[in-house]
Write a protein that holds these residues in place. Structure first.
Motif, PDB file in Angstrom:
ATOM      1  N   ASN A 152     -14.611   5.071   7.809  1.00 15.66           N
ATOM      2  CA  ASN A 152     -13.757   4.266   6.829  1.00 15.66           C
ATOM      3  C   ASN A 152     -13.704   2.784   7.078  1.00 15.66           C
ATOM      4  O   ASN A 152     -12.519   2.267   7.087  1.00 15.66           O
ATOM      5  CB  ASN A 152     -12.417   4.791   6.837  1.00 15.66           C
ATOM      6  CG  ASN A 152     -11.793   4.547   5.158  1.00 15.66           C
ATOM      7  OD1 ASN A 152     -12.558   4.431   4.319  1.00 15.66           O
ATOM      8  ND2 ASN A 152     -10.373   4.744   5.312  1.00 15.66           N
ATOM      9  N   THR A 208     -17.237   8.274   7.831  1.00 14.38           N
ATOM     10  CA  THR A 208     -15.879   8.894   8.155  1.00 14.38           C
ATOM     11  C   THR A 208     -15.129   7.751   8.938  1.00 14.38           C
ATOM     12  O   THR A 208     -13.685   7.943   9.012  1.00 14.38           O
ATOM     13  CB  THR A 208     -16.228   9.929   9.142  1.00 14.38           C
ATOM     14  OG1 THR A 208     -17.115   9.566  10.117  1.00 14.38           O
ATOM     15  CG2 THR A 208     -16.635  11.372   8.319  1.00 14.38           C
ATOM     16  N   THR A 255     -15.376  10.947   2.415  1.00 15.77           N
ATOM     17  CA  THR A 255     -16.056  10.398   3.606  1.00 15.77           C
ATOM     18  C   THR A 255     -17.036  11.254   4.167  1.00 15.77           C
ATOM     19  O   THR A 255     -16.608  12.606   3.792  1.00 15.77           O
ATOM     20  CB  THR A 255     -15.037   9.937   4.833  1.00 15.77           C
ATOM     21  OG1 THR A 255     -14.392  10.998   4.988  1.00 15.77           O
ATOM     22  CG2 THR A 255     -14.112   8.808   4.187  1.00 15.77           C
TER      23      THR A 255
END
Length: 357
Positions: free
Chosen positions: A101, A99, A134
């Motif tokens: 990223n 998450t 994600t």
């Protein structure tokens, strides 16, 4: 020094953890098949990397064990391979990165996701693209390198399960994983001689056809010595010095014996022809010709371990860790016994030549 990329391949689940099930299939078996074929495909088609797998058989490895292993090994990328399940009706392919990223993972996902999906569509164009997503999965969160998790269809959906039982589909998915991560890492393809012109063998450039004798010097001797070294024969005392002496003669004698030609230590036409025609499908990049001993560390040990693993020998406790210890020595001993050479657990020139063959 050549800096090799390190690719960590993580077939999900294993052992008592079957993963998703459906249509008589277990996720743990399918992803191990994909992961193993991915590793083999990389080995046979690309250079400039090592591969390590979280498991190579039906063994349970904890999530923490997987990420700790990848982190301590110093992996550059982490690819976790899975198949999905839901309610028997969902289909498709999806990938995940963490998450947060991170840039590297996002770039890797942007390369791998569409390439793998394109190859799947060659089998069934109706496979849905469930997206590059994600998630906060442990193997994505706790890894210290670019990491991606692929979900390769749904095991409990009839059409997807049919594909997951097709060996050609599995081989295609494995190759797509390999090719896409190779593109992301900019790996160099191996020249397998498939360009239509045929593979050109080795040809001596300086030898004039005469017999080389003790004391001869020059480019033709240097080229002979280089060819012997390239094939795994050691010149530990003088190396490639362009002088034909006792050490080079002994290396020639060893080659002649193993090539099944007349053994006299004198490189004449028969020996040069055998040297030109000798097939050497694997070449060590880091080994300097010396004997490796207990406690030695570095690229040459790691390469030795990777070669042993690639040809089917297991290093279950420590894996490819670049340290020559008891486990690696025992594996070398097993190889030596099966290769019919001297069994001492010490990898010297004879063992390296056998490993190259």
């Amino acid at each position: 020094m050549i800096l090799l990329q390190r690719i960590y391949i993580d077939p999900g689940h294993g052992g008592s953890d079957t993963g998703a099930t459906g249509n008589g299939l277990n996720e743990k078996d399918i992803v191990l098949d994909i992961g193993y074929q991915m590793s083999v495909y990389l080995r046979e088609n690309y250079e400039g990397m090592y591969r390590r797998m979280s498991r190579t058989d039906d063994t349970f490895v904890s999530l923490q064990g997987r990420t700790d292993d990848a982190n301590s090994w110093g992996a550059d990328v982490f690819i976790s391979i899975h198949v999905n399940a839901f309610n028997g009706s969902a289909r498709g392919f999806e990938t995940y990165i963490h998450t947060s990223n991170p840039t590297g993972a996002a770039n890797m996902q942007s390369v791998m996701h569409p390439q793998i999906l394109d190859e799947m569509h060659a089998f069934d164009s109706s496979i849905p693209d469930r997206g590059a997503q994600t998630a906060n999965f442990h193997v994505l969160r706790e890894t210290q390198m670019s990491a991606i998790l692929t979900e390769n269809l749904f095991i409990d959906q009839t059409d997807d399960a049919a594909l997951l039982q097709d060996p050609d589909f599995i081989a295609t998915v494995a190759a797509a994983h390999a090719e896409s991560v190779a593109e992301y890492l900019n790996l160099t393809p191996i020249d397998n001689g498939d360009d239509g012109d045929g593979e050109e063998g080795f040809t001596f450039q300086h030898w004039d056809g005469s017999i080389i004798r003790h004391g001869d010097q020059g480019d033709h001797v240097e080229e002979l010595q280089q060819r012997l070294v390239d094939l795994g024969y050691s010149l530990p005392q003088f190396g490639i010095d362009a002088i034909f002496g006792a050490e080079t003669a002994e290396a020639v004698r060893t080659f002649q014996r193993e090539a099944g030609i007349g053994v006299d230590g004198i490189p004449g036409p028969e020996t040069h022809e055998a040297l030109e025609n000798h097939s050497n499908t694997f070449a060590f990049q880091h080994w300097d010709g010396s004997i490796i001993r207990h406690g030695d560390q570095g690229g040459q040990v790691e390469e030795l371990q990777q070669r042993l693993v690639d040809i089917g020998y297991n290093l279950p406790q420590f894996g490819v860790d670049g340290i020559f210890g008891t486990e690696t020595a025992g594996t070398v001993r097993n190889f030596q016994q099966e290769a019919g050479i001297g069994v001492d657990g010490i990898p010297g020139p004879e063992t390296y030549r056998a490993l190259q063959r």
